[in-house]
Write a protein that holds these residues in place. Sequence first.
Motif, PDB file in Angstrom:
ATOM      1  N   ASN A 102      44.603  39.373  43.431  1.00  0.00           N
ATOM      2  CA  ASN A 102      43.507  40.216  43.897  1.00  0.00           C
ATOM      3  C   ASN A 102      43.950  41.676  43.925  1.00  0.00           C
ATOM      4  OD1 ASN A 102      41.545  41.607  45.252  1.00  0.00           O
ATOM      5  ND2 ASN A 102      41.306  40.127  46.906  1.00  0.00           N
ATOM      6  N   PRO A 103      43.529  42.469  42.936  1.00  0.00           N
ATOM      7  CA  PRO A 103      43.980  43.869  42.844  1.00  0.00           C
ATOM      8  C   PRO A 103      43.561  44.719  44.048  1.00  0.00           C
ATOM      9  CG  PRO A 103      42.912  43.179  40.811  1.00  0.00           C
ATOM     10  CD  PRO A 103      42.653  42.104  41.813  1.00  0.00           C
ATOM     11  N   ILE A 104      42.546  44.275  44.781  1.00  0.00           N
ATOM     12  CA  ILE A 104      42.150  45.052  45.970  1.00  0.00           C
ATOM     13  C   ILE A 104      43.327  45.126  46.949  1.00  0.00           C
ATOM     14  CG2 ILE A 104      40.571  45.136  47.950  1.00  0.00           C
ATOM     15  CD1 ILE A 104      38.474  43.829  46.185  1.00  0.00           C
TER      16      ILE A 104
ATOM     17  N   ALA B  50      38.147  51.833  43.770  1.00  0.00           N
ATOM     18  CA  ALA B  50      38.241  51.528  45.210  1.00  0.00           C
ATOM     19  C   ALA B  50      38.790  52.724  45.979  1.00  0.00           C
ATOM     20  CB  ALA B  50      39.125  50.298  45.429  1.00  0.00           C
ATOM     21  N   TRP B  51      39.679  53.491  45.358  1.00  0.00           N
ATOM     22  CA  TRP B  51      40.265  54.666  46.001  1.00  0.00           C
ATOM     23  C   TRP B  51      39.294  55.839  46.067  1.00  0.00           C
ATOM     24  CZ3 TRP B  51      45.565  54.820  42.967  1.00  0.00           C
ATOM     25  CH2 TRP B  51      46.469  53.925  43.563  1.00  0.00           C
ATOM     26  N   THR B  52      38.368  55.906  45.117  1.00  0.00           N
ATOM     27  CA  THR B  52      37.591  57.134  44.962  1.00  0.00           C
ATOM     28  C   THR B  52      36.097  56.985  45.276  1.00  0.00           C
ATOM     29  OG1 THR B  52      37.412  56.630  42.607  1.00  0.00           O
ATOM     30  CG2 THR B  52      39.143  58.166  43.251  1.00  0.00           C
ATOM     31  N   ALA B  53      35.546  55.805  45.055  1.00  0.00           N
ATOM     32  CA  ALA B  53      34.099  55.648  45.261  1.00  0.00           C
ATOM     33  C   ALA B  53      33.823  55.241  46.710  1.00  0.00           C
ATOM     34  CB  ALA B  53      33.548  54.595  44.299  1.00  0.00           C
ATOM     35  N   THR B  54      32.688  55.659  47.189  1.00  0.00           N
ATOM     36  CA  THR B  54      32.290  55.255  48.527  1.00  0.00           C
ATOM     37  C   THR B  54      31.869  53.784  48.514  1.00  0.00           C
ATOM     38  OG1 THR B  54      31.548  57.482  49.026  1.00  0.00           O
ATOM     39  CG2 THR B  54      30.690  55.720  50.426  1.00  0.00           C
ATOM     40  N   GLY B  55      32.448  53.028  49.436  1.00  0.00           N
ATOM     41  CA  GLY B  55      32.113  51.615  49.521  1.00  0.00           C
ATOM     42  C   GLY B  55      31.050  51.377  50.565  1.00  0.00           C
ATOM     43  N   PRO B  56      30.533  50.191  50.633  1.00  0.00           N
ATOM     44  CA  PRO B  56      30.882  49.084  49.737  1.00  0.00           C
ATOM     45  C   PRO B  56      30.180  49.195  48.381  1.00  0.00           C
ATOM     46  CG  PRO B  56      29.282  48.357  51.379  1.00  0.00           C
ATOM     47  CD  PRO B  56      29.620  49.766  51.710  1.00  0.00           C
ATOM     48  N   PHE B  57      30.922  48.812  47.334  1.00  0.00           N
ATOM     49  CA  PHE B  57      30.301  48.691  46.019  1.00  0.00           C
ATOM     50  C   PHE B  57      30.648  47.333  45.438  1.00  0.00           C
ATOM     51  CE2 PHE B  57      34.428  50.763  45.102  1.00  0.00           C
ATOM     52  CZ  PHE B  57      34.921  49.961  44.087  1.00  0.00           C
ATOM     53  N   GLU B  58      29.909  46.958  44.414  1.00  0.00           N
ATOM     54  CA  GLU B  58      30.144  45.673  43.770  1.00  0.00           C
ATOM     55  C   GLU B  58      30.950  45.897  42.499  1.00  0.00           C
ATOM     56  OE1 GLU B  58      26.648  43.328  43.593  1.00  0.00           O
ATOM     57  OE2 GLU B  58      27.525  41.811  42.273  1.00  0.00           O
ATOM     58  N   PHE B  59      31.908  45.033  42.243  1.00  0.00           N
ATOM     59  CA  PHE B  59      32.702  45.151  41.014  1.00  0.00           C
ATOM     60  C   PHE B  59      32.538  43.881  40.197  1.00  0.00           C
ATOM     61  CE2 PHE B  59      36.452  44.819  38.350  1.00  0.00           C
ATOM     62  CZ  PHE B  59      36.565  46.104  37.834  1.00  0.00           C
ATOM     63  N   GLU B  60      32.106  44.057  38.948  1.00  0.00           N
ATOM     64  CA  GLU B  60      31.900  42.905  38.074  1.00  0.00           C
ATOM     65  C   GLU B  60      32.781  43.021  36.846  1.00  0.00           C
ATOM     66  OE1 GLU B  60      27.445  41.465  38.134  1.00  0.00           O
ATOM     67  OE2 GLU B  60      27.551  43.643  38.001  1.00  0.00           O
ATOM     68  N   GLY B  61      33.929  42.355  36.869  1.00  0.00           N
ATOM     69  CA  GLY B  61      34.778  42.326  35.693  1.00  0.00           C
ATOM     70  C   GLY B  61      34.778  40.939  35.082  1.00  0.00           C
TER      71      GLY B  61
ATOM     72  N   PHE C 136      38.091  39.833  37.401  1.00  0.00           N
ATOM     73  CA  PHE C 136      37.979  40.092  38.838  1.00  0.00           C
ATOM     74  C   PHE C 136      36.528  40.450  39.168  1.00  0.00           C
ATOM     75  CE2 PHE C 136      42.174  41.719  37.371  1.00  0.00           C
ATOM     76  CZ  PHE C 136      42.981  40.753  37.961  1.00  0.00           C
ATOM     77  N   ARG C 137      35.979  39.754  40.157  1.00  0.00           N
ATOM     78  CA  ARG C 137      34.600  40.017  40.576  1.00  0.00           C
ATOM     79  C   ARG C 137      34.542  40.041  42.090  1.00  0.00           C
ATOM     80  NH1 ARG C 137      30.433  38.406  37.029  1.00  0.00           N
ATOM     81  NH2 ARG C 137      31.260  38.005  34.951  1.00  0.00           N
ATOM     82  N   TYR C 138      33.942  41.089  42.643  1.00  0.00           N
ATOM     83  CA  TYR C 138      33.854  41.181  44.097  1.00  0.00           C
ATOM     84  C   TYR C 138      32.476  41.692  44.499  1.00  0.00           C
ATOM     85  CZ  TYR C 138      38.811  40.736  43.429  1.00  0.00           C
ATOM     86  OH  TYR C 138      40.025  40.284  43.018  1.00  0.00           O
TER      87      TYR C 138
END
Lengths: 186, 380
Positions: free
Chosen positions: B105-107, B160-171, B174-176
């Motif tokens: 989990n890269p997070i 994750a470091w730069t965008a305001t969360g929460p956001f959705e990530f679809e790879g 990796f999916r969150y």
Amino acid sequence: MYTLDMLDGAYSSPVHLIGHSLGGWIAAEAAIRNTRRIASLTLLAPAGICVKGIPPGDNFIWSPEEAIRNRYYDQRFAEALLQAPPPDDAQIDIDLQNRVAAVKFGWEPRWFDPALEKWLHRIAVPAHVVWGADDKILPSAYAALWGERVAGAQISMVAACGHSPHIEQCDLVTEKTVGFLDRVRT
Amino acid sequence: MKFTCFHLMPYRPLDLKAASDYRSAWVVLPNSFYDPKQGAAEYESYLDQLSYAEKLGFDVIGVNEHHQTAYGMMPAPNLIASALIQRTKSIKIAILGRALPIVGNPINIAEEFAMLDVLSKGRIIAGFVRGIGAEYHSTGVNPAFSHERFHEAHDLIVKAWTATGPFEFEGNHFRYRYVNLWPRPYQTPHPPIWIPSMGSRETIEWASAPERKYPFLVTFSSEAAVVRYLNMYRETAQAHGYDASGSQLGWAVPLYVADTDARAREEAKAGIETLFNNFLPMPWEMLLPPGYTSNASLKVTMKIRTSLGSRARNQTIDELIANGTAVVGSPKTVLEKIERVRDQTGVENLITMLQFGVMPDALAVRNMELFASKVMPKLW
């Protein structure tokens, strides 16, 4: 699915499907989905399932020489390959490509699909599983599990034989395969 | 130039003779060779060395990640970085690097770096690597997806470091549903990212792209290869339409200074030869599992990297000095060798490995002191 499409496209009646190792795995994956174009399955030391506590050989960490030696029980087969002239550049490219494909399918989990075993009962065509008793890549103990999961599967254990029974015990395996196919046809 | 005092933390008490019965000090060397009491003493020595680098005037302390090997005892380099934060005041701390593809989990990586950055009040440099081939054996992660996982994990971490969360990530890997980093990094927009690499065209192409401009550090290479790879970065940057600065170029090298060339060679010999002949070697099947590099890169690497991939031939310190893989000598000799590479490439980051192999503490510390007092000031 590719295999099923290919069979649909190429044949108008069911065929006898034979697969070795990774090929046996692919044949089984096709057969659990649909046997419309499959008359029978012959699986030679197929990958695809695992028996906990009996890991496959780690062929990805073996040196090229170990990989060749561990393929055979009778080391004369290995010696012949080891003494063959080195591959040319085009053949090296093909070998590298094949190894990448093998890694894509077989690295993790090692040489099996966690979802395959539970569907093997769907294989409703006659099946014959052939295994070299001295297989150092996929242990022959796996043959019993194939026998339990595929109803009515015939298991042929070949003595003094490694991972390529069709090469190492060619006459015997041919005889058993032809015998199986003859029985299927009748 | 900027100077990084870099460490691998090799396990020096290793029984080298008995260990040579195994095909590598990686993956297959039984951990019965590791004695936790001696390991504790090793950590203490190495942490002392690295924190001493601040007093000697280095700009950066560098640690790194390797798994299941006597070559380096930092499977979790952020733990060492955390200890170093407590022992130092202002020096930067570079983790060179975290192996992105082999983490589930890269997070977790984004979170840990953010924590370190806040704990250190902005002293962290984040290195991103793919991990060495052996680590795909030790973790089970499929090397055929190494590149894809690296790029996806990188994109996720930076976002994750730069965008305001929460956001959705679809790879694809990796999916969150929720990515919402607490804490966020101290530095704006995020800690600097460095890319250490054994050198490959794909890595250089990616690191030098205008939207990234990540410093590229070439490791374990002959002088000729270092010059070639650093200039490849410059040329690639030009093809991207800009001139790379020297601060985008880094050279990581085992280095030893003594008052004379002869003494330096004598004192560095055991350390350098055990590094290259005992701790580092692994067969090709471990180093470059299929899919880890493109097949084209693989074929080139097998031709160039004579120092890796084989136990067949031991390398001598004289060979390693002659081809510039190690820089060893009097302050004058070492200075000349560094200047020669700098003049050919404009490299401005020197990542010095001042302890290597079985080199004992006393020599490592004297090496650090001599380098810092006799060589570094001439390159500022």
